[in-house]
Design an enzyme around this catalytic site. Structure first.
Site, PDB file in Angstrom:
ATOM      1  N   GLU A 108       0.845  -1.205   0.000  1.00 20.04           N
ATOM      2  CA  GLU A 108       0.000   0.000   0.000  1.00 20.04           C
ATOM      3  C   GLU A 108       0.875   1.247   0.000  1.00 20.04           C
ATOM      4  O   GLU A 108       1.906   1.283   0.665  1.00 20.04           O
ATOM      5  CB  GLU A 108      -0.877  -0.052   1.262  1.00 20.04           C
ATOM      6  CG  GLU A 108      -1.942   0.997   1.337  1.00 20.04           C
ATOM      7  CD  GLU A 108      -2.851   0.819   2.572  1.00 20.04           C
ATOM      8  OE1 GLU A 108      -3.256  -0.316   2.895  1.00 20.04           O
ATOM      9  OE2 GLU A 108      -3.125   1.837   3.215  1.00 20.04           O
ATOM     10  N   ASP A 151       0.253   5.305   0.629  1.00 18.70           N
ATOM     11  CA  ASP A 151      -0.811   6.171   1.154  1.00 18.70           C
ATOM     12  C   ASP A 151      -0.509   7.646   1.187  1.00 18.70           C
ATOM     13  O   ASP A 151       0.525   8.050   1.724  1.00 18.70           O
ATOM     14  CB  ASP A 151      -1.030   5.888   2.652  1.00 18.70           C
ATOM     15  CG  ASP A 151      -1.692   4.582   2.926  1.00 18.70           C
ATOM     16  OD1 ASP A 151      -2.384   4.086   2.048  1.00 18.70           O
ATOM     17  OD2 ASP A 151      -1.497   4.071   4.045  1.00 18.70           O
ATOM     18  N   GLU A 157      -2.806  10.613   3.020  1.00 20.69           N
ATOM     19  CA  GLU A 157      -4.027  10.915   3.763  1.00 20.69           C
ATOM     20  C   GLU A 157      -3.949  12.362   4.219  1.00 20.69           C
ATOM     21  O   GLU A 157      -2.918  12.800   4.724  1.00 20.69           O
ATOM     22  CB  GLU A 157      -4.175  10.011   4.990  1.00 20.69           C
ATOM     23  CG  GLU A 157      -4.604   8.605   4.622  1.00 20.69           C
ATOM     24  CD  GLU A 157      -4.928   7.751   5.843  1.00 20.69           C
ATOM     25  OE1 GLU A 157      -5.953   7.044   5.811  1.00 20.69           O
ATOM     26  OE2 GLU A 157      -4.167   7.796   6.822  1.00 20.69           O
TER      27      GLU A 157
END
Ligand SMILES: *[C@@H]1O[C@H](CO)[C@@H](O)[C@H](O)[C@H]1NC(C)=O
Ligand SMILES: *[C@@H]1O[C@H](CO)[C@@H](O)[C@H](O)[C@H]1NC(C)=O
Length: 284
Positions: free
Chosen positions: A103, A105, A107
């Site tokens: 993953e 990411d 955010e």
């Protein structure tokens, strides 16, 4: 935070001016993504040029790419939730499936009106994350659309904001035995959801639901990846980003961002890793 921004390698202003005429060349949300949850809170507008997600007390919303990629260069412009966005999180990430998933990411952690957003980044390999780095931005991300990009090729992962690299995660599999995402296809996901128990000042500031619905907007998604599955292209290896490295000027700019805007770096958190920092920290 007072020092000045070193120049971009590409002229910034002309790019912005051109970006409207690019719009049709960039992806079309109708063709590229599915809105996957939120019961009507996610909307594709303007013939696929704009996508909006909203969040209220009963639900957030989200979308995902139709394609899966093994390596790619993803650019998307986002205008984050304006006003009092405390407790809200706008997520934009690549992920594979399953327990040993990989993953990458981005955010965006909301804040009270006038207080700065935090850009939270993480990299999971083989199901293991704990590689958080967080940044403030050098602009207000709620006033306008800004360009957030992920470069993922066999040598490294680079996070970019408006063309400035902010973080690099190198492939150290061969030299240090650290797993690198290079054999699981990932899909692009984005969502707007509530995380008032941790997002803003570690959960001290809660979401003010009287401000709902909260809304984030997305445009100019350009997912130039090695598409997996029936549409797989054998010519992917010839894409320029497959070999894209950080030149001296990009490195200088990344150092500038990290020096002036970094909020948290797991690689300097000795309290959290009393047995020693993760092995990639000495090489990244
Ligand atoms: C977004 O940034 C990348 C560089 O990181 C650039 O190649 C791309 O053209 C930009 N897109 C827009 C629409 O500004
Ligand atoms: C919100 O603003 C406060 C005060 O400036 C700051 O300490 C915090 O890091 C900001 N961001 C988040 C997500 O808490």
């Amino acid at each position: 935070m007072a020092s000045t921004l070193p120049p971009l390698s590409l002229p910034f202003l002309p790019l912005l001016i051109l970006s409207t005429s690019f719009a049709s060349a960039a992806g079309n949300f109708n063709q590229d993504v599915d809105i996957t949850w939120g019961d009507g809170r996610g909307k594709i507008l303007n013939n696929g040029e704009l996508l909006t997600l909203s969040l209220d007390k009963s639900s957030g919303s989200g979308f995902q790419s139709k394609n899966e990629f093994l390596f790619g260069r993803i650019d998307m412009q986002i205008k984050l939730v304006a006003g009092n966005s405390a407790g809200t999180v706008t997520a934009y990430y690549l992920s594979s499936q399953g327990e040993a998933h990989d993953e990458i990411d981005f955010e965006f952690l909301g804040n009270l009106s006038g207080d700065p957003y935090i850009v939270h980044t993480n990299v999971y390999t083989q199901g293991k994350g704990n590689r958080e780095m967080q940044f403030f931005l050098w602009f207000d991300p709620t006033k306008d659309f800004h360009n957030y990009s992920i470069l993922w090729n066999p040598s490294h992962i680079v996070f970019y904001v408006d063309g400035s690299p902010i973080r690099e995660f190198k492939n150290l599999a061969a030299t240090k035995g650290i797993p690198y995402p290079n054999n699981q296809a990932m899909r692009l996901y984005s969502s707007l959801w509530d995380a008032e128990d941790w997002a803003t000042r570690g959960g001290l500031v809660k979401t003010d639901w009287s401000q709902a619905p909260f809304m984030a907007a997305f445009r100019n998604l350009n997912a130039d990846g090695c598409v997996q599955g029936p549409l797989a292209s054998s010519s992917c290896g010839s894409k320029a980003w497959m070999n894209q490295a950080l030149d001296a000027q990009s490195l200088k700019r990344m150092n500038w961002v990290q020096k002036n805007y970094m909020v948290y770096n797991y690689c300097t958190d000795l309290k959290r890793f009393p047995q020693g920092l993760p092995p990639e920290c000495s090489a990244n």
